[in-house]
Design a protein around this motif. Structure first.
Motif, PDB file in Angstrom:
ATOM      1  N   TRP A 133      -3.049  -1.048  -2.378  1.00 17.28           N
ATOM      2  CA  TRP A 133      -2.973  -1.717  -1.079  1.00 17.28           C
ATOM      3  C   TRP A 133      -2.684  -0.691   0.020  1.00 17.28           C
ATOM      4  O   TRP A 133      -3.321  -0.673   1.065  1.00 17.28           O
ATOM      5  CB  TRP A 133      -1.847  -2.762  -1.107  1.00 17.28           C
ATOM      6  N   ARG A 134      -1.707   0.157  -0.255  1.00 17.92           N
ATOM      7  CA  ARG A 134      -1.276   1.142   0.747  1.00 17.92           C
ATOM      8  C   ARG A 134      -2.380   2.152   1.049  1.00 17.92           C
ATOM      9  O   ARG A 134      -2.573   2.554   2.190  1.00 17.92           O
ATOM     10  CB  ARG A 134      -0.015   1.861   0.242  1.00 17.92           C
ATOM     11  N   GLU A 138       2.305   4.243  -2.312  1.00 16.84           N
ATOM     12  CA  GLU A 138       2.745   3.703  -3.599  1.00 16.84           C
ATOM     13  C   GLU A 138       1.741   2.811  -4.319  1.00 16.84           C
ATOM     14  O   GLU A 138       1.884   2.594  -5.509  1.00 16.84           O
ATOM     15  CB  GLU A 138       4.067   2.940  -3.387  1.00 16.84           C
ATOM     16  N   SER A 139       0.743   2.297  -3.599  1.00 12.03           N
ATOM     17  CA  SER A 139      -0.111   1.277  -4.228  1.00 12.03           C
ATOM     18  C   SER A 139      -1.546   1.363  -3.726  1.00 12.03           C
ATOM     19  O   SER A 139      -1.826   2.022  -2.726  1.00 12.03           O
ATOM     20  CB  SER A 139       0.444  -0.109  -3.886  1.00 12.03           C
ATOM     21  N   ARG A 190       8.535 -12.767  -0.615  1.00 15.95           N
ATOM     22  CA  ARG A 190       7.928 -13.220  -1.879  1.00 15.95           C
ATOM     23  C   ARG A 190       9.038 -13.632  -2.847  1.00 15.95           C
ATOM     24  O   ARG A 190       8.890 -14.578  -3.622  1.00 15.95           O
ATOM     25  CB  ARG A 190       7.052 -12.096  -2.464  1.00 15.95           C
ATOM     26  N   ASP A 218       2.198  -4.214   9.165  1.00  7.32           N
ATOM     27  CA  ASP A 218       2.431  -4.603   7.772  1.00  7.32           C
ATOM     28  C   ASP A 218       3.778  -5.304   7.612  1.00  7.32           C
ATOM     29  O   ASP A 218       3.904  -6.464   7.939  1.00  7.32           O
ATOM     30  CB  ASP A 218       2.270  -3.373   6.849  1.00  7.32           C
ATOM     31  N   ASN A 237       3.413  -7.156  -6.588  1.00 14.88           N
ATOM     32  CA  ASN A 237       2.148  -6.518  -6.171  1.00 14.88           C
ATOM     33  C   ASN A 237       1.291  -6.157  -7.381  1.00 14.88           C
ATOM     34  O   ASN A 237       1.750  -6.159  -8.533  1.00 14.88           O
ATOM     35  CB  ASN A 237       2.363  -5.309  -5.233  1.00 14.88           C
ATOM     36  N   CYS A 257      -3.426 -10.265   0.024  1.00 11.37           N
ATOM     37  CA  CYS A 257      -2.641  -9.659   1.098  1.00 11.37           C
ATOM     38  C   CYS A 257      -3.567  -8.628   1.729  1.00 11.37           C
ATOM     39  O   CYS A 257      -3.984  -7.679   1.076  1.00 11.37           O
ATOM     40  CB  CYS A 257      -1.379  -9.007   0.534  1.00 11.37           C
TER      41      CYS A 257
HETATM   42  O1  GYE Z   1       1.945  -5.847  -1.253  1.00 12.97           O
HETATM   43  C1  GYE Z   1       2.259  -3.573  -1.829  1.00 12.97           C
HETATM   44  C2  GYE Z   1       2.610  -2.404  -0.985  1.00 12.97           C
HETATM   45  O2  GYE Z   1       3.950  -4.262   2.377  1.00 12.97           O
HETATM   46  C3  GYE Z   1       2.181  -5.755   1.988  1.00 12.97           C
HETATM   47  O3  GYE Z   1       3.412  -2.939   0.028  1.00 12.97           O
HETATM   48  C4  GYE Z   1       2.797  -4.472   1.666  1.00 12.97           C
HETATM   49  C5  GYE Z   1       3.093  -4.291   0.199  1.00 12.97           C
HETATM   50  C6  GYE Z   1       1.954  -4.564  -0.754  1.00 12.97           C
HETATM   51  O4  GYE Z   1       3.152  -1.381  -1.663  1.00 12.97           O
HETATM   52  O5  GYE Z   1       1.206  -3.313  -2.680  1.00 12.97           O
END
Ligand code: GYE
Length: 329
Positions: free
Chosen positions: A46-47, A43-44, A182, A121, A232, A282
């Motif tokens: 980060w992922r 999804e991101s 958060r 995570d 995020n 993060c």
């Molecule tokens: O912040 C977000 C991701 O669990 C830390 O999951 C993760 C979060 C992160 O989709 O970008």
């Protein structure tokens, strides 16, 4: 009787065939540790960085055979993946859980099959903590508190201590530790600060598309926003697009203070440009950490039940191009 013999022969031939195929370098023969990794989604940014870190760590050169499953942000897909790993008899299961709850049954099944599970995570909330070996990730409450403390100081610095502050809160996936903690931090902050209010809590599911959509729709009815607290970076990018379209200014010289979590490279670039006020870090690079835990476990050493990663935060004043260029994600 004939049929039974025939079936037995067929099975024998099949077994030989499978045996032959398998013998061309099976994990067993190569002495590899078979890891089943259930990743919750993609999804991101980060992922993506997290998946890369994990797949790099679980390479053949490092002594692993990796079975990887992307659950596309659906917990039911993760339950299926973990059950498949159990059926395949992997040596160890690594789980990056979508939401915290709903794991008791499947983790009991892994335990009954004698397969250790490492959580990475986000966390799981289970009745019996012996259902997993160890958990490694971020202290999300600490991250949130860092953001709230920074906001208090920033408003004081701007001389806005006596002003009413309206916060638009964009939440990540409901029930995920990163969301729950958060969210708790900002809700606690609002309880403490009598002049702060949360105007709305919108669900952005940690994606840019959803972040954009919910903020765009929200701005149709209310544009009186002092702060956006976005759980995020990708949702923040979506929110920024919605603000641009609505003609609202944000960042260091704008009307809306933007707080974001993750601190991926693109967000840091915006921060250096002054478009995002605060990026709370993060760290997604868990591959080597999980690898280390597995090695310790294999050597019979005691391993910690919970490990949190050290993290920091960035504003324009403690950020430089050099930091961004040297960033791994
Ligand atoms: O912040 C977000 C991701 O669990 C830390 O999951 C993760 C979060 C992160 O989709 O970008």
């Amino acid at each position: 009787m004939m049929r039974t013999i025939k079936t037995t022969c067929c099975l024998l031939v099949l077994c030989l065939l499978v045996g032959c195929a398998g013998s061309q370098g099976s994990a067993y023969e190569k002495d590899l540790l078979v890891v089943g990794f259930s990743q919750l989604g993609s999804e991101s940014d980060w992922r993506i960085a997290n998946t890369q870190s994990m797949t790099q760590a679980f390479s053949e050169e490092n002594g692993y055979e990796l079975l990887f499953d992307n659950a596309k942000q659906k917990q039911e897909n993760q339950l299926i993946a973990v059950r498949n790993f159990i059926l395949q008899g992997v040596d160890i299961i690594v789980l990056a859980p979508d939401a915290e709850t709903g794991w008791d049954n499947v983790l009991s099944e892994a335990k009954a099959a004698g397969i250790p599970v490492i959580i990475v995570d986000r966390e799981v909330s289970v009745e019996d903590e012996s259902l997993y070996l160890s958990s490694v990730g971020s202290d999300f409450l600490k991250e949130g508190r860092l953001a709230v403390d920074w906001l208090e100081k920033e408003l004081a610095r701007q001389g806005r201590n006596d002003e009413e502050i309206k916060i638009l809160h964009i939440k990540g996936t409901d029930g995920a530790t990163a969301q729950l903690m958060r969210t708790k931090a900002i809700e606690d902050g609002v309880l403490r600060q009598s002049l702060w209010t949360i105007s709305a809590q919108l669900s952005g599911d940690f994606t840019e598309a959803k972040g954009y959509e919910v903020v765009r729709d929200y701005l149709k009815n209310d544009q009186d926003i002092d702060v956006i607290y976005s759980e995020n970076d990708n949702m923040t990018f979506g929110a920024m697009r919605a603000l641009d379209e609505a003609g609202l200014s944000y960042g260091e010289n704008g009307d809306v203070i933007i707080i974001s979590f993750d601190a991926v490279r693109e967000a840091l670039e915006y921060c250096l440009e002054g478009k995002i006020n605060l990026c709370v870090e993060c760290n997604p690079l868990h591959g080597p950490r999980v690898d280390e835990l597995i090695r310790q476990y294999e050597s019979g050493a005691e391993i910690p039940k919970q490990t949190y990663v050290e993290e920091t935060y960035f504003t324009r004043s403690n950020l430089s191009l050099e930091i961004i260029c040297n960033r791994e994600y």
